[in-house]
Design an enzyme around this catalytic site. Structure first.
Site, PDB file in Angstrom:
ATOM      1  N   SER A 170      55.997  80.363 -37.921  1.00 41.84           N
ATOM      2  CA  SER A 170      54.863  79.903 -37.110  1.00 41.84           C
ATOM      3  C   SER A 170      55.210  78.611 -36.396  1.00 41.84           C
ATOM      4  CB  SER A 170      53.642  79.679 -38.015  1.00 41.84           C
ATOM      5  OG  SER A 170      52.754  78.771 -37.401  1.00 41.84           O
ATOM      6  N   GLN A 172      53.127  76.823 -34.883  1.00 41.98           N
ATOM      7  CA  GLN A 172      52.068  75.830 -35.125  1.00 41.98           C
ATOM      8  C   GLN A 172      52.377  75.029 -36.389  1.00 41.98           C
ATOM      9  OE1 GLN A 172      48.331  77.939 -34.976  1.00 41.98           O
ATOM     10  NE2 GLN A 172      48.443  78.170 -32.759  1.00 41.98           N
ATOM     11  N   ASP A 317      51.592  87.231 -29.737  1.00 42.42           N
ATOM     12  CA  ASP A 317      50.324  87.253 -28.995  1.00 42.42           C
ATOM     13  C   ASP A 317      50.214  88.471 -28.082  1.00 42.42           C
ATOM     14  OD1 ASP A 317      49.563  84.918 -30.213  1.00 42.42           O
ATOM     15  OD2 ASP A 317      50.232  83.634 -28.581  1.00 42.42           O
TER      16      ASP A 317
END
Ligand code: S3P
Length: 433
Positions: A170, A172, A317
């Site tokens: 990830s 993030q 995404d």
């Protein structure tokens, strides 16, 4: 709740530009604010998610000027990361990137702050950033076992460097730790199961903050201040993906998208589409902070494929729109290793499976993905976006191929990432009838 009505189109030809990359726009604001002077940003994505980051930084005393071009040209005045304590809780809206990356910044600030989000964001797990940031010395209090928002962060001026073995690939998580690591004494390292998007590494390098990647590990040294420089944000490949699928799945269609990001850690969608039989040409025109260029698509028939493993973070995404491509392809497509989709803006595995079934497509759902049997005629249906922008846009594209009318309920969420999508879709429909 706003709705969008979509009808089948006969052909599809377009030359278009997509708005700025969401991930890079968030980072341009945050890293610009951490820098030592003014940074002019062009191509900025003035969408709800990125405006949440802008508001967050403004509430911490950062001066941000809007220079024009509908909010896409801005100047951030870097304050070397010497922020003031915000007077109110910071509202991150629907934006996971705002909440997780801001948590990394706030971990290294000597005050208490609160991050809140909308209903969807308040259900998403924040323990993935709280655990490493607490190991670095911050205190993060959230709701329940998964540490959900509101988050109360008690930061510290000096943090401890760590090595973190992230259980998830990830960007993030990686970026939150890298931002906190700037306030740590020494070297912080993060290992991921597979490399995730590397915009943070690239932009920090561009702003002369030393960090290196060796295999699946990134290292960064504390005490560095980004050098203020101007930043060009390329168009968002995640937004381009909707039109790429719309063109690739239609025989004879032609599409040219200019000025779009072609970062290798983001373009898994192009490899998959090529594997499915799409004719796609990419041209890199410029490589500043990020590679960017044009994508040309010539529509033809598609066939099913398998998507999984290390490819997943490079197209995470784009899975909802790839699932639509799979429905339009001959044969079966299997998507696996994508359990992360369950904790996005909606549970995207169940949202995609349910919406495809409504349109008459057979789908088997698994814990980490799905099997889609393509090649059936799509039928128009009522689709609930569940407040998730990528579900809304993916099924608007599916509607262009379906018999009868498709009604997407709850399309306001599209503003979080792609202002102008509905206008573009309506224009294409008007031209293609
Ligand atoms: C993002 C990383 C991805 C992606 C999200 C934006 C970023 O999330 O899904 O839309 O800007 O770093 P994860 O890092 O949680 O996979």
């Amino acid at each position: 709740m706003a709705e969008l009505r979509v009808k089948k189109v006969k052909d599809f030809s377009a030359e278009l530009k997509v708005p700025g990359d969401k991930s890079i726009s968030h980072r341009s604001l945050m890293f610009g604010a951490l820098s030592n002077g003014p940074c002019e940003i062009t191509g900025f994505l003035a969408s709800e998610d990125c405006l949440a980051t802008m508001e967050a930084l403004s509430s911490m005393g950062v001066e941000i000027e809007r220079l024009g071009d509908n909010g896409t040209h801005i100047r951030v005045h870097g304050c070397r990361g010497e922020f003031k304590k915000p007077e109110k809780p910071i509202d991150c809206g629907n934006s996971g990137t705002t909440m997780r990356l801001m948590a990394g910044i706030l971990a290294g600030q000597p005050f208490e702050s609160t991050l809140t989000g909308d209903e969807s964001l308040s259900k998403r797990p924040m323990n993935r950033v709280a655990v490493p940031l607490e190991r670095m010395g911050a205190r993060i209090k959230g709701q329940g076992d998964r540490v959900m928002a509101p988050l109360v962060i008690t930061g510290r001026e000096k943090l401890t460097p760590i090595h973190y073995d992230s259980p998830v690939a990830s960007a993030q998580i990686k970026s939150a730790i890298m931002l906190a690591a700037l306030k740590a004494d020494g070297k912080t390292t993060i290992t991921e199961p597979h490399p995730s998007r590397d915009h943070t590494e690239r932009m920090l390098n561009y702003l002369l903050v030393k960090n290196i990647r060796e295999g699946d590990t990134v290292s960064i040294w504390g005490g560095q201040t980004p050098e203020s420089r101007d930043i060009v944000v390329p168009g968002d490949i995640s937004s381009a993906a909707f039109w790429i699928v719309a063109a690739a799945a239609r025989k004879g269609a032609r599409l040219l998208i200019d000025n779009v990001g072609l970062n290798p850690t983001r373009i898994g969608v192009l490899s998959v589409m090529i594997r499915m039989g799409a004719k796609i040409i990419e041209r890199i025109d410029e490589s500043g902070c990020e590679p960017m260029g044009s994508i040309e698509v010539v529509g033809d028939g598609l066939r099913g494929t398998e998507i999984g493993g290390s490819e997943i973070p490079t197209l995470i995404d784009e899975i909802p729109i790839l699932a639509v491509a799979a429905a339009l392809a001959e044969g079966k497509t299997v998507i696996k290793d994508a359990q992360e989709l369950r904790v996005k803006e909606s549970d995207r595995i169940s949202a995609v499976a349910e919406s495809l079934r409504r349109m008459g497509v057979p789908v088997d759902e698994f814990a980490d993905g799905m099997e889609i049997t393509g090649g059936q005629k799509l039928k128009g249906a009522e689709i609930n976006s569940l407040g998730d922008h990528r579900i809304a846009m993916s099924f608007a594209i599916a509607g262009l191929f379906a018999e009868g009318e498709t009604v997407i309920k709850g399309v306001e969420c599209i503003e979080t990432s792609y202002p102008g999508f509905i206008r573009e879709l309506k224009q294409l429909q008007a031209m293609s009838r």
